[in-house]
Design a protein around this motif. Structure first.
Motif, PDB file in Angstrom:
ATOM      1  N   VAL A 147       0.970  -1.239  -0.128  1.00 26.65           N
ATOM      2  CA  VAL A 147      -0.002  -0.020  -0.038  1.00 26.65           C
ATOM      3  C   VAL A 147       0.867   1.031  -0.171  1.00 26.65           C
ATOM      4  O   VAL A 147       1.838   1.351   0.514  1.00 26.65           O
ATOM      5  CB  VAL A 147      -1.036  -0.108   1.282  1.00 26.65           C
ATOM      6  CG1 VAL A 147      -0.155  -0.054   2.473  1.00 26.65           C
ATOM      7  CG2 VAL A 147      -1.952   1.260   1.180  1.00 26.65           C
ATOM      8  N   VAL A 148       0.527   2.257  -0.708  1.00 28.57           N
ATOM      9  CA  VAL A 148       0.886   3.541  -0.829  1.00 28.57           C
ATOM     10  C   VAL A 148       0.433   4.677   0.056  1.00 28.57           C
ATOM     11  O   VAL A 148       1.046   5.272   0.957  1.00 28.57           O
ATOM     12  CB  VAL A 148       0.999   4.031  -2.250  1.00 28.57           C
ATOM     13  CG1 VAL A 148       1.853   5.368  -2.385  1.00 28.57           C
ATOM     14  CG2 VAL A 148       1.837   2.843  -3.270  1.00 28.57           C
ATOM     15  N   VAL A 149      -1.127   4.703  -0.135  1.00 28.61           N
ATOM     16  CA  VAL A 149      -1.591   5.785   0.442  1.00 28.61           C
ATOM     17  C   VAL A 149      -3.077   5.193   0.700  1.00 28.61           C
ATOM     18  O   VAL A 149      -3.607   4.471  -0.247  1.00 28.61           O
ATOM     19  CB  VAL A 149      -1.757   7.084   0.171  1.00 28.61           C
ATOM     20  CG1 VAL A 149      -2.388   6.961  -1.659  1.00 28.61           C
ATOM     21  CG2 VAL A 149      -2.504   8.059   0.921  1.00 28.61           C
ATOM     22  N   GLN A 150      -3.753   5.292   1.957  1.00 30.54           N
ATOM     23  CA  GLN A 150      -5.156   5.003   2.056  1.00 30.54           C
ATOM     24  C   GLN A 150      -6.039   5.928   2.536  1.00 30.54           C
ATOM     25  O   GLN A 150      -5.488   6.827   3.266  1.00 30.54           O
ATOM     26  CB  GLN A 150      -5.219   3.733   2.671  1.00 30.54           C
ATOM     27  CG  GLN A 150      -4.625   3.708   4.104  1.00 30.54           C
ATOM     28  CD  GLN A 150      -4.461   2.007   4.833  1.00 30.54           C
ATOM     29  OE1 GLN A 150      -3.530   1.646   4.808  1.00 30.54           O
ATOM     30  NE2 GLN A 150      -5.476   1.659   5.016  1.00 30.54           N
ATOM     31  N   VAL A 185      -2.586  15.763  -4.686  1.00 30.86           N
ATOM     32  CA  VAL A 185      -1.146  15.427  -5.143  1.00 30.86           C
ATOM     33  C   VAL A 185      -0.317  15.313  -3.977  1.00 30.86           C
ATOM     34  O   VAL A 185      -0.586  15.980  -3.026  1.00 30.86           O
ATOM     35  CB  VAL A 185      -0.914  16.182  -6.367  1.00 30.86           C
ATOM     36  CG1 VAL A 185      -0.601  17.512  -5.637  1.00 30.86           C
ATOM     37  CG2 VAL A 185       0.354  15.791  -6.781  1.00 30.86           C
ATOM     38  N   VAL A 186       0.482  14.299  -4.033  1.00 28.00           N
ATOM     39  CA  VAL A 186       1.335  13.898  -2.943  1.00 28.00           C
ATOM     40  C   VAL A 186       2.862  13.383  -3.816  1.00 28.00           C
ATOM     41  O   VAL A 186       2.925  12.845  -4.517  1.00 28.00           O
ATOM     42  CB  VAL A 186       0.780  12.742  -1.849  1.00 28.00           C
ATOM     43  CG1 VAL A 186       0.705  11.610  -2.659  1.00 28.00           C
ATOM     44  CG2 VAL A 186       1.784  12.742  -0.720  1.00 28.00           C
ATOM     45  N   SER A 192      11.397   4.015  -3.058  1.00 30.55           N
ATOM     46  CA  SER A 192      10.460   3.059  -2.546  1.00 30.55           C
ATOM     47  C   SER A 192       9.247   2.908  -3.359  1.00 30.55           C
ATOM     48  O   SER A 192       8.462   1.955  -3.498  1.00 30.55           O
ATOM     49  CB  SER A 192      10.167   3.160  -1.121  1.00 30.55           C
ATOM     50  OG  SER A 192       9.273   4.516  -1.034  1.00 30.55           O
ATOM     51  N   GLY A 193       8.942   4.243  -4.082  1.00 32.85           N
ATOM     52  CA  GLY A 193       7.670   4.353  -4.861  1.00 32.85           C
ATOM     53  C   GLY A 193       6.530   4.557  -4.054  1.00 32.85           C
ATOM     54  O   GLY A 193       5.477   4.556  -4.527  1.00 32.85           O
ATOM     55  N   LYS A 194       6.722   4.832  -2.659  1.00 26.43           N
ATOM     56  CA  LYS A 194       5.524   5.169  -1.798  1.00 26.43           C
ATOM     57  C   LYS A 194       5.676   6.694  -1.261  1.00 26.43           C
ATOM     58  O   LYS A 194       6.600   7.336  -1.725  1.00 26.43           O
ATOM     59  CB  LYS A 194       5.685   4.197  -0.594  1.00 26.43           C
ATOM     60  CG  LYS A 194       5.440   2.831  -0.917  1.00 26.43           C
ATOM     61  CD  LYS A 194       5.613   1.802   0.366  1.00 26.43           C
ATOM     62  CE  LYS A 194       5.107   0.316  -0.301  1.00 26.43           C
ATOM     63  NZ  LYS A 194       5.107  -0.659   0.840  1.00 26.43           N
ATOM     64  N   THR A 195       4.986   6.958  -0.433  1.00 26.98           N
ATOM     65  CA  THR A 195       4.770   8.306  -0.244  1.00 26.98           C
ATOM     66  C   THR A 195       6.057   8.765   0.333  1.00 26.98           C
ATOM     67  O   THR A 195       6.521   8.019   1.349  1.00 26.98           O
ATOM     68  CB  THR A 195       3.585   8.748   0.605  1.00 26.98           C
ATOM     69  OG1 THR A 195       2.288   8.107   0.062  1.00 26.98           O
ATOM     70  CG2 THR A 195       3.435  10.015   1.254  1.00 26.98           C
ATOM     71  N   ALA A 196       6.609   9.923   0.022  1.00 23.02           N
ATOM     72  CA  ALA A 196       7.783  10.526   0.628  1.00 23.02           C
ATOM     73  C   ALA A 196       7.565  10.692   2.031  1.00 23.02           C
ATOM     74  O   ALA A 196       6.561  11.090   2.267  1.00 23.02           O
ATOM     75  CB  ALA A 196       8.184  11.654  -0.365  1.00 23.02           C
ATOM     76  N   ALA A 197       8.693  10.558   2.871  1.00 22.31           N
ATOM     77  CA  ALA A 197       8.627  10.883   4.179  1.00 22.31           C
ATOM     78  C   ALA A 197       8.240  12.356   4.472  1.00 22.31           C
ATOM     79  O   ALA A 197       8.638  13.276   3.962  1.00 22.31           O
ATOM     80  CB  ALA A 197      10.024  10.629   4.910  1.00 22.31           C
ATOM     81  N   GLY A 198       7.100  12.381   5.413  1.00 20.45           N
ATOM     82  CA  GLY A 198       6.798  13.937   5.775  1.00 20.45           C
ATOM     83  C   GLY A 198       5.995  14.374   4.769  1.00 20.45           C
ATOM     84  O   GLY A 198       5.319  15.525   4.901  1.00 20.45           O
TER      85      GLY A 198
END
Length: 335
Positions: A147-150, A185-186, A192-198
């Motif tokens: 999961v990236v964002v939920q 947008v994020v 990692s391909g996931k949401t950047a830290a912070g």
């Protein structure tokens, strides 16, 4: 009377035949076809990608549908990306029990293709976006990264309809959203391909009618110093009665403000019509889900139409030649 030698007549005849053959070949060449309903019956097609002369799109369906083509018109079903539902879905979206994935998108960065996809249940805000990677686009070689964002119900946004893109500085971003409080947008961590830290999602578009109205299927396309934001207004999934239409704005910054041709911010309900609800000849209704491939032979727009007359009303992918006017706004080329 002017007389020609048989040699001159033969030369002209050969030239004319050559020009005719060239014209026929040009009409059949993928790069010259300007607007086309394809034979790919798919909803929510991803941005089209190309590797070694083969084109790929991904769409809504069981386990994420994947299709390949060599001419952008005729497509082959390559089966699902996921034979079984990704592990994270059972906890994040327990209502989705049948491996129905929605509205994927794809982009190449950090040495791999990254495929973003969403799981939800119809009308629910309890949704999630995941990512899978593949270095070759082998349809059997996708590796799910989770999961990236939920969006649990405590959040104001809905995490479906992902659009992955890379800005002019090489930084990847993800736009997403459907109904509820609009489009966001994020920033994405390239490794990692996931949401950047912070990173915190930033709202960039809403629908003008309360409460926030029908808006989804965002796409952000970097081009010539601008970021072009496309969104869908209206309703999908009702065949010929679908009210889907595509609106657009642009910004010099990834996080906006995105302004339409009249200078109205899409966050305040702005949006210039890009594709209206139906084609002028009535052959297709309900365009949705913009993607753009910048290929060697031009810029190519992918969308679907909710209803296609000659496909017995099936949802059908279109691939159209995209051009840009003198003010830098995109439009579909006239065949």
């Amino acid at each position: 009377m002017i007389r020609m030698s048989s040699r001159s007549v033969d030369a002209r005849s050969v030239k004319n035949r050559s020009l005719a053959i060239f014209a026929i070949c040009a009409l059949l060449a993928p790069g010259v076809l300007r607007a086309a309903e394809t034979d790919c019956l798919v909803r929510d097609p991803s941005t089209m990608v190309k590797q070694d002369g083969t084109y790929w799109i991904y769409g809504t369906g069981r386990g994420v549908q994947q299709f390949s083509s060599t001419d952008r018109l005729h497509w082959t079903d390559r089966g699902p990306v996921f034979a079984v539902r990704p592990a994270w879905v059972s906890e994040a979206v327990p209502e989705n029990r049948h491996n129905n994935a929605w509205a994927p998108d794809i982009h190449y960065f950090h040495g791999q293709y990254h495929l973003y996809y969403s799981y939800s249940s119809f009308g629910s805000q309890r949704s999630g976006i995941g990512v899978a990677t593949n270095s070759t686009l082998d349809p059997r070689a996708w590796v799910d990264r989770g999961v990236v964002v939920q969006s649990p119900t405590s959040q104001g946004f809905n995490t479906i309809d992902p659009c992955i893109f890379v800005d002019f500085h090489g930084q990847p971003w993800l736009s997403f959203g459907s109904y509820f409080s609009g489009i966001y947008v994020v920033k994405i961590d390239p490794e990692s391909g996931k949401t950047a830290a912070g990173a915190v999602p930033v709202k960039i578009a809403t629908h003008p009618s309360p409460p926030y109205g029908d808006i989804e299927a965002s796409a952000i396309i970097p081009h010539d110093g601008w970021y072009y934001l496309f969104v869908n207004w209206g309703s999908c999934c009702q065949g010929e009665k679908s009210t889907y239409n595509i609106r657009m704005g642009r910004s010099k910054n990834v996080t906006g403000p995105f302004l339409d041709k009249d200078g109205k911010d899409l966050k305040d309900g702005g949006g210039t019509i890009f594709l209206d609800n139906k084609k002028s000849d009535g052959s297709e209704v309900g365009p949705g889900h913009v993607g753009v491939l910048f290929d060697k032979d031009g810029d190519w727009l992918t969308t679907h139409y909710e209803w296609a007359k000659d496909k017995s009303g099936a949802t059908t992918a279109n691939v159209d030649k995209l051009t840009w006017d003198r003010d830098g706004w995109p439009r579909v080329a006239t065949p």
